[in-house]
Design a protein around this motif. Structure first.
Motif, PDB file in Angstrom:
ATOM      1  N   SER A 133       0.842  -1.189   0.000  1.00 43.81           N
ATOM      2  CA  SER A 133       0.000   0.000   0.000  1.00 43.81           C
ATOM      3  C   SER A 133       0.882   1.246   0.000  1.00 43.81           C
ATOM      4  O   SER A 133       2.114   1.164   0.053  1.00 43.81           O
ATOM      5  CB  SER A 133      -0.933  -0.006   1.205  1.00 43.81           C
ATOM      6  OG  SER A 133      -0.185   0.024   2.406  1.00 43.81           O
ATOM      7  N   LYS A 134       0.245   2.406  -0.054  1.00 42.65           N
ATOM      8  CA  LYS A 134       1.003   3.660  -0.073  1.00 42.65           C
ATOM      9  C   LYS A 134       1.825   3.817   1.200  1.00 42.65           C
ATOM     10  O   LYS A 134       3.001   4.192   1.159  1.00 42.65           O
ATOM     11  CB  LYS A 134       0.038   4.835  -0.235  1.00 42.65           C
ATOM     12  CG  LYS A 134       0.714   6.193  -0.273  1.00 42.65           C
ATOM     13  CD  LYS A 134      -0.288   7.303  -0.499  1.00 42.65           C
ATOM     14  CE  LYS A 134       0.406   8.661  -0.552  1.00 42.65           C
ATOM     15  NZ  LYS A 134      -0.563   9.758  -0.772  1.00 42.65           N
ATOM     16  N   LYS A 135       1.244   3.499   2.331  1.00 41.78           N
ATOM     17  CA  LYS A 135       1.944   3.637   3.603  1.00 41.78           C
ATOM     18  C   LYS A 135       3.065   2.611   3.713  1.00 41.78           C
ATOM     19  O   LYS A 135       4.182   2.925   4.149  1.00 41.78           O
ATOM     20  CB  LYS A 135       0.956   3.473   4.754  1.00 41.78           C
ATOM     21  CG  LYS A 135       1.571   3.633   6.133  1.00 41.78           C
ATOM     22  CD  LYS A 135       0.512   3.488   7.219  1.00 41.78           C
ATOM     23  CE  LYS A 135       1.126   3.638   8.603  1.00 41.78           C
ATOM     24  NZ  LYS A 135       0.098   3.464   9.668  1.00 41.78           N
ATOM     25  N   ALA A 136       2.785   1.360   3.294  1.00 44.67           N
ATOM     26  CA  ALA A 136       3.796   0.307   3.408  1.00 44.67           C
ATOM     27  C   ALA A 136       4.975   0.575   2.478  1.00 44.67           C
ATOM     28  O   ALA A 136       6.137   0.371   2.855  1.00 44.67           O
ATOM     29  CB  ALA A 136       3.169  -1.044   3.092  1.00 44.67           C
ATOM     30  N   LEU A 137       4.720   1.038   1.265  1.00 45.89           N
ATOM     31  CA  LEU A 137       5.814   1.353   0.352  1.00 45.89           C
ATOM     32  C   LEU A 137       6.649   2.517   0.868  1.00 45.89           C
ATOM     33  O   LEU A 137       7.875   2.531   0.727  1.00 45.89           O
ATOM     34  CB  LEU A 137       5.265   1.671  -1.037  1.00 45.89           C
ATOM     35  CG  LEU A 137       4.741   0.491  -1.862  1.00 45.89           C
ATOM     36  CD1 LEU A 137       4.203   0.990  -3.195  1.00 45.89           C
ATOM     37  CD2 LEU A 137       5.838  -0.530  -2.093  1.00 45.89           C
ATOM     38  N   GLY A 138       5.983   3.512   1.461  1.00 47.73           N
ATOM     39  CA  GLY A 138       6.727   4.632   2.009  1.00 47.73           C
ATOM     40  C   GLY A 138       7.639   4.225   3.147  1.00 47.73           C
ATOM     41  O   GLY A 138       8.763   4.727   3.278  1.00 47.73           O
ATOM     42  N   GLN A 139       7.164   3.281   3.981  1.00 48.64           N
ATOM     43  CA  GLN A 139       7.993   2.825   5.098  1.00 48.64           C
ATOM     44  C   GLN A 139       9.106   1.889   4.649  1.00 48.64           C
ATOM     45  O   GLN A 139      10.213   1.939   5.176  1.00 48.64           O
ATOM     46  CB  GLN A 139       7.101   2.123   6.125  1.00 48.64           C
ATOM     47  CG  GLN A 139       6.109   3.049   6.815  1.00 48.64           C
ATOM     48  CD  GLN A 139       5.192   2.299   7.765  1.00 48.64           C
ATOM     49  OE1 GLN A 139       5.184   1.061   7.797  1.00 48.64           O
ATOM     50  NE2 GLN A 139       4.402   3.031   8.538  1.00 48.64           N
ATOM     51  N   ALA A 140       8.814   1.026   3.657  1.00 47.56           N
ATOM     52  CA  ALA A 140       9.798   0.028   3.244  1.00 47.56           C
ATOM     53  C   ALA A 140      10.838   0.593   2.285  1.00 47.56           C
ATOM     54  O   ALA A 140      12.016   0.213   2.345  1.00 47.56           O
ATOM     55  CB  ALA A 140       9.093  -1.166   2.602  1.00 47.56           C
ATOM     56  N   LEU A 141      10.427   1.481   1.392  1.00 47.71           N
ATOM     57  CA  LEU A 141      11.322   1.956   0.343  1.00 47.71           C
ATOM     58  C   LEU A 141      11.615   3.446   0.424  1.00 47.71           C
ATOM     59  O   LEU A 141      12.231   3.996  -0.489  1.00 47.71           O
ATOM     60  CB  LEU A 141      10.731   1.648  -1.040  1.00 47.71           C
ATOM     61  CG  LEU A 141      10.408   0.184  -1.330  1.00 47.71           C
ATOM     62  CD1 LEU A 141       9.796   0.051  -2.709  1.00 47.71           C
ATOM     63  CD2 LEU A 141      11.643  -0.680  -1.215  1.00 47.71           C
ATOM     64  N   GLY A 142      11.160   4.096   1.474  1.00 52.38           N
ATOM     65  CA  GLY A 142      11.358   5.534   1.559  1.00 52.38           C
ATOM     66  C   GLY A 142      12.816   5.934   1.529  1.00 52.38           C
ATOM     67  O   GLY A 142      13.225   6.859   0.812  1.00 52.38           O
TER      68      GLY A 142
END
Length: 655
Positions: A133-142
């Protein structure tokens, strides 16, 4: 483990010959090579997986393009100041990301992983098992998209700092596998992925199976498009024969080709089938060799699901042609054919009913024409009777689908819909099955339904325009008023002595019609039959001279039709002054009673309000003009004197 082997020594210990692979003599080690060695119970698909990008079967052009793109990525995006920070995209690149698309089992993920590792990059992979999701991608790949990774594995003397070994900074590569599977659970994941591609300082490789999916349209324009295709059965057969030889099996080349064809050219499925064949033969104490005859006898056990490889048009053909090719077949073959046709319905159950409805009559018509050529009256009657039964089955399908998609939403009727669709093809094709001439046509109902909705909308607009003069519903307006009005306008505009423009405009204003209603909308309500329309003229075909005269006369006049005034937003809304007195009067008065004195007072107050507004607007522009003059004087002669500025201030206070 069903693939367990009783031997203690792994057959993979045999060194492969030089003809079995095009890899270099010193291949780059992949992650599999650094792990513990695979045992005898490992899958052949993992044991013989490619270790270099050059040993991948097929798609050599796509592999080379991906390699060149990855090698030049830093020079294009990180070392080039003009390109730095750009979002990429465009038909000719450059691109910040790559999109690998194609059917499963052809080496897309393997290619991305091997090419990235051969270029000396650290690979980070996210697939459908990860939250994207948007939040998960931001946390994992930020932070990953803008940094490198430190490697402490190969700290040698060549990389020393102050006499001590220093870690090596390795470049990254992100692999997003199965991006077409980012569904409702991955909320806003696709938009976040696109934003990451625009800002990323590391290459991103996206992988999907269905490139034509609606979800992929926004992503494709930001990626280098690499489309993978299945290797040919000959290439897969050669690799299968070589792997079988390494495992102690003798595989005939024609048997390997038949196995590859039955598996849909899926190399992983072929290797799994060979391993299953070998284990079963060894457990029974028989030879594990694969001959073409034995392959044909056991093909059903290893055959990959054919429905997964059938398109919507092929599935439609198999349904509408009925039980074709089953002459003299036993009950088992008949039952198998019936199950295949019912499964073909679920290739695309949203569209299959419309596809069958579009094509089943062609099969039935072919049956009738064949009987007519033979001058067999009984056969003609039977074909007509089967056509009637097929139509009734199609009607039953429509009723069932209405309950399925309508207000009831009874989706348990979906299997019944598949059986009814198969029943339509069974009656249309007859007992021996029919033949669909040519390629199956796409559902024409979609276009007809779009035209129908358009005409309904135009009819509602005509009804709203004519509502002040005509009291009729849409059906009565279509059947009784439009044909007569069209006839009147046709007589006026297509007159032999010249178009009677003024009379036509008067008739339009009387019924509240505009120019588009006459010249465009009226032509939409003609029947398409040539026999009916051969004496009817279309207003769009009016000669240029008459049309220009009509347009000039129509634009020079004011049209006060109430419907047109309301649509154009010119309906005057009275502004009430002095609080809510008018509102109280309107709310307290009885419906249908008009107070002449109150109406006259309201009209007078409106006129006074308009005069006051005009006066205020005039003063506003006068103030702007004085301010502009003062600014010009200040710019020409410096700062204004103190007395003048005080006088202006006093004058402003008085105002």
């Amino acid at each position: 483990n069903p693939y367990a082997s009783s031997s203690s020594t792994a057959p993979s210990a045999v060194a492969p010959s030089s003809s079995s692979s095009s890899a270099s003599s010193q291949p780059v080690k992949s992650e599999r090579d650094t792990d513990k060695p695979m045992g005898a119970n490992s899958l052949w698909a993992d044991r013989y997986a490619p270790s270099t990008s050059r040993s991948i079967l097929g798609n050599a052009d796509s592999v080379n393009k991906l390699t060149r793109w990855l090698d030049n990525w830093e020079n294009v995006w990180n070392h080039n100041n003009k390109k730095k920070g750009g979002g990429g995209g465009g038909p000719n690149g450059p691109w910040k990301a790559a999109l690998l698309s194609g059917p499963p089992g052809i080496g897309k993920t393997t290619t991305a992983t091997l090419v990235a590792r051969e270029s000396g990059r650290d690979v980070l992979e996210l697939n459908a098992s990860d939250a994207r999701s948007k939040k998960a991608l931001g946390q994992a790949l930020g932070d990953v998209t803008g940094s490198r990774v430190l490697s402490f594995d190969n700290m040698g003397g060549a990389n020393k700092k102050n006499g001590k070994n220093a870690p090596i900074a390795r470049r990254r590569c992100i692999i997003m596998d199965e991006v077409d599977g980012m569904g409702a659970g991955d909320r806003s994941g696709m938009s976040e992925l696109i934003q990451m591609i625009k800002k990323s300082k590391v290459p991103i490789i996206c992988i999907c199976n269905d490139r034509s999916s609606q979800k992929m349209r926004s992503l494709v324009q930001y990626c280098m498009d690499l489309r993978y295709r299945r290797p040919t059965k000959m290439v897969i057969a050669r690799r299968a024969v070589e792997i079988g030889r390494l495992e102690g099996m003798q595989v005939e080349i024609n048997a390997a080709e038949a196995m590859a064809e039955s598996c849909g050219n899926d190399i992983r499925q072929v290797l799994n089938s060979l391993q299953m064949w070998s284990c079963k033969k060894k457990q029974s104490g028989k030879s594990a060799n694969v001959t073409y005859r034995e392959m044909r006898e056991r093909q059903g056990e290893i055959n990959k699901d054919e429905v997964l490889r059938v398109s919507m048009f092929d599935a439609c053909r198999s349904i509408v042609e009925g039980s074709r090719g089953l002459a003299g077949a036993d009950s088992k073959a008949v039952t198998s054919s019936l199950l295949k046709r019912t499964d073909a319905f679920f290739v695309d159950y949203m569209m299959m009913g419309l596809m069958v409805h579009q094509n089943y009559l062609k099969v039935a018509q072919g049956q009738f024409n064949s009987a007519k050529l033979k001058n067999d009256d009984d056969a003609e009657f039977d074909s007509l009777h089967r056509m009637c039964e097929a139509t009734e089955a199609m009607s039953d399908y429509g009723m069932c689908e209405e309950s399925l998609r309508g207000g009831d939403q009874n989706w348990s009727l979906l299997p019944l819909c598949s059986v009814l669709a198969v029943k339509v093809g069974h009656h249309a094709g007859g007992p021996m099955g029919g033949m669909l001439p040519g390629y199956p046509e796409f559902a024409g109902w979609l276009g007809k339904n779009s035209s129908r909705n358009k005409r309904i909308r135009l009819l509602q607009e005509l009804r709203r325009h004519m509502n002040y003069k005509v009291s009729a519903d849409a059906t009565e307006l279509r059947m009784n008023y439009i044909p007569i009005l069209r006839q009147q306008f046709e007589q006026l505009l297509f007159n032999k002595e010249g178009a009677r423009v003024s009379e036509a405009i008067e008739l339009m204003d009387e019924y509240g019609l505009d120019r588009d209603d006459v010249f465009e909308n009226f032509d939409e309500f003609l029947f398409n039959s040539k026999d009916v329309n051969k004496d009817i003229k279309k207003f769009g075909d009016l000669n240029t001279k008459s049309k220009t005269a009509f347009t000039r006369a129509y634009n020079s006049m004011a049209h006060k039709a109430q419907a047109l005034v309301a649509e154009q937003g010119a309906e005057k809304a009275g502004r009430k002054k002095g609080g809510g007195g008018g509102g109280e009067m309107a709310g307290g008065a009885e419906l249908g009673v008009v107070d002449d004195d109150a109406a006259a007072a309201a009209e007078a107050s409106d006129e006074d309000g308009d005069d006051e507004d005009l006066e205020a607007l005039r003063k506003k522009f006068l103030k702007k003009g004085k301010g502009g003059k003062a600014k010009k004087a200040t710019a020409a002669g410096g700062k204004p004197k103190g007395g003048a500025s005080k006088a202006n201030g006093k004058r402003g206070k008085k105002k």
